[in-house]
Every structure is written in C-alpha cells, then in structure tokens.
Design a protein around this motif. Sequence first.
Motif, PDB file in Angstrom:
ATOM      1  N   ARG A   9      20.468  -0.443 -16.495  1.00  0.00           N
ATOM      2  CA  ARG A   9      19.034  -0.697 -16.632  1.00  0.00           C
ATOM      3  C   ARG A   9      18.813  -1.473 -17.916  1.00  0.00           C
ATOM      4  O   ARG A   9      19.347  -1.100 -18.954  1.00  0.00           O
ATOM      5  CB  ARG A   9      18.282   0.616 -16.722  1.00  0.00           C
ATOM      6  N   ASP A  38      15.126 -11.466  -6.306  1.00  0.00           N
ATOM      7  CA  ASP A  38      13.938 -12.277  -6.043  1.00  0.00           C
ATOM      8  C   ASP A  38      13.686 -13.244  -7.200  1.00  0.00           C
ATOM      9  O   ASP A  38      14.347 -13.183  -8.237  1.00  0.00           O
ATOM     10  CB  ASP A  38      12.714 -11.377  -5.858  1.00  0.00           C
ATOM     11  N   ALA A  41      13.771 -12.289 -11.134  1.00  0.00           N
ATOM     12  CA  ALA A  41      14.500 -11.020 -11.231  1.00  0.00           C
ATOM     13  C   ALA A  41      15.399 -10.975 -12.462  1.00  0.00           C
ATOM     14  O   ALA A  41      15.841  -9.903 -12.853  1.00  0.00           O
ATOM     15  CB  ALA A  41      15.332 -10.785  -9.974  1.00  0.00           C
ATOM     16  N   ASN A 128      17.133  -6.220  -9.652  1.00  0.00           N
ATOM     17  CA  ASN A 128      15.849  -5.772  -9.101  1.00  0.00           C
ATOM     18  C   ASN A 128      14.882  -5.477 -10.227  1.00  0.00           C
ATOM     19  O   ASN A 128      15.229  -4.785 -11.180  1.00  0.00           O
ATOM     20  CB  ASN A 128      16.043  -4.506  -8.250  1.00  0.00           C
ATOM     21  N   ARG A 129      13.667  -5.998 -10.079  1.00  0.00           N
ATOM     22  CA  ARG A 129      12.603  -5.711 -11.044  1.00  0.00           C
ATOM     23  C   ARG A 129      11.992  -4.363 -10.722  1.00  0.00           C
ATOM     24  O   ARG A 129      11.837  -3.995  -9.567  1.00  0.00           O
ATOM     25  CB  ARG A 129      11.517  -6.783 -10.963  1.00  0.00           C
ATOM     26  N   SER A 130      11.625  -3.651 -11.760  1.00  0.00           N
ATOM     27  CA  SER A 130      10.940  -2.377 -11.591  1.00  0.00           C
ATOM     28  C   SER A 130       9.550  -2.610 -11.015  1.00  0.00           C
ATOM     29  O   SER A 130       8.883  -3.589 -11.360  1.00  0.00           O
ATOM     30  CB  SER A 130      10.811  -1.677 -12.947  1.00  0.00           C
ATOM     31  N   GLU A 131       9.140  -1.746 -10.126  1.00  0.00           N
ATOM     32  CA  GLU A 131       7.786  -1.862  -9.573  1.00  0.00           C
ATOM     33  C   GLU A 131       6.732  -1.401 -10.572  1.00  0.00           C
ATOM     34  O   GLU A 131       5.585  -1.821 -10.505  1.00  0.00           O
ATOM     35  CB  GLU A 131       7.690  -1.051  -8.279  1.00  0.00           C
ATOM     36  N   SER A 132       7.131  -0.550 -11.510  1.00  0.00           N
ATOM     37  CA  SER A 132       6.159  -0.007 -12.456  1.00  0.00           C
ATOM     38  C   SER A 132       6.070  -0.785 -13.766  1.00  0.00           C
ATOM     39  O   SER A 132       5.028  -0.817 -14.396  1.00  0.00           O
ATOM     40  CB  SER A 132       6.471   1.462 -12.754  1.00  0.00           C
ATOM     41  N   ARG A 133       7.191  -1.422 -14.181  1.00  0.00           N
ATOM     42  CA  ARG A 133       7.193  -2.175 -15.445  1.00  0.00           C
ATOM     43  C   ARG A 133       7.860  -3.520 -15.238  1.00  0.00           C
ATOM     44  O   ARG A 133       9.015  -3.594 -14.848  1.00  0.00           O
ATOM     45  CB  ARG A 133       7.937  -1.400 -16.535  1.00  0.00           C
ATOM     46  N   ASP A 134       7.150  -4.583 -15.553  1.00  0.00           N
ATOM     47  CA  ASP A 134       7.626  -5.938 -15.298  1.00  0.00           C
ATOM     48  C   ASP A 134       8.878  -6.297 -16.089  1.00  0.00           C
ATOM     49  O   ASP A 134       9.666  -7.131 -15.664  1.00  0.00           O
ATOM     50  CB  ASP A 134       6.505  -6.941 -15.598  1.00  0.00           C
ATOM     51  N   ARG A 137      14.670  -4.026 -15.541  1.00  0.00           N
ATOM     52  CA  ARG A 137      15.537  -4.487 -14.462  1.00  0.00           C
ATOM     53  C   ARG A 137      16.584  -3.428 -14.168  1.00  0.00           C
ATOM     54  O   ARG A 137      17.127  -2.805 -15.070  1.00  0.00           O
ATOM     55  CB  ARG A 137      16.275  -5.776 -14.852  1.00  0.00           C
ATOM     56  N   GLU A 138      16.884  -3.269 -12.891  1.00  0.00           N
ATOM     57  CA  GLU A 138      18.026  -2.472 -12.466  1.00  0.00           C
ATOM     58  C   GLU A 138      19.056  -3.471 -11.965  1.00  0.00           C
ATOM     59  O   GLU A 138      18.774  -4.250 -11.038  1.00  0.00           O
ATOM     60  CB  GLU A 138      17.617  -1.497 -11.365  1.00  0.00           C
TER      61      GLU A 138
END
Length: 153
Positions: A9, A38, A41, A128-134, A137-138
């Motif tokens: 992360r 995406d 990302a 992958n970008r976090s849905e909660s914090r821009d 990244r994971e």
Amino acid sequence: MAEYRKTYRTFSAGETTALGRHIAQVLKPGDVLALYGDLAAGKTTLTRGLAEGFQANQPATSPTFTLINEYPGTLTLYHFDCYRIKDAREILYLGFEEYLDMGGIVVVEWPQKIETYLPEDTIRIRLNRSESRDDVREITLELPEERHVNFGC
C-alpha cells in the motif's frame, strides 16, 4: 500464473515512486513487467521509480503519444504504453520482440492490449486506487518466483 504474490500500500505519489525504486533492486536483465490499472492508477509514477532505481539519464514520463520511451541507466528501461494500440499486432511493428531480447527491463502499460505477445514469465503488477482516498494505492506484484522487495508499506 504467478507463483509469488505480494501486495503493498502506498499513500502518496512519492511512496509509489519509492516502491518502484525498491522493485528495481530485485529485477534481472530481460525481465518484463506488465502494469495493469485504470487511468491515473500510478503506472507511470511506479515506472518513474523503476527508472530512478536504474539511475536512468532522465525521469520517466508517459509514452502515450510516442508508444515507447527508452531510459538508459545501469540497466536500460524500455517503457511501452499500449493505450492507443487498436490491434495487438501493432506492437510487433514497434519491434517489441527485439526489445525482449535486448537484456534491459521492458515495462508495458495497458498490457491487456497485447497479452498474447507477453512472455510466460512476465511480472504482473496490478495498481488499484482506493475508493475512499485518492492518494492511496494498492499495488500487487505477481512474480513467477519469490523475490523480496524491501519496502515498508
């Protein structure tokens, strides 16, 4: 299929770049990295870190319009961006197969467009970008063999 998988992360672009520098330390001449994710990302940010890890002669930038950038360093990094490719065979016209034999590191953004031309032992990295914090990244590495990336995220 990956035999070794590790997820990291990162909490900023700087950490994503740093992860790229750490990944560079475990790469071998001839490795191919496929970066999935995406738009925005962090694929190019991670590649920038890879280039820094190889002490490239310039910072990595997105090759979206040129399709390939080369970064000479301790190992040469060949950075392909397949976003604009319509037919997978187009990658062959760019000499992709020759780049695989040059002994550098080949990085491919949007690899799903040329999947059939990727070597079986390709290292796959999913961002992958976090849905909660821009800025979070994971980043999951899928490697054909175990390699330890020393990164504290």
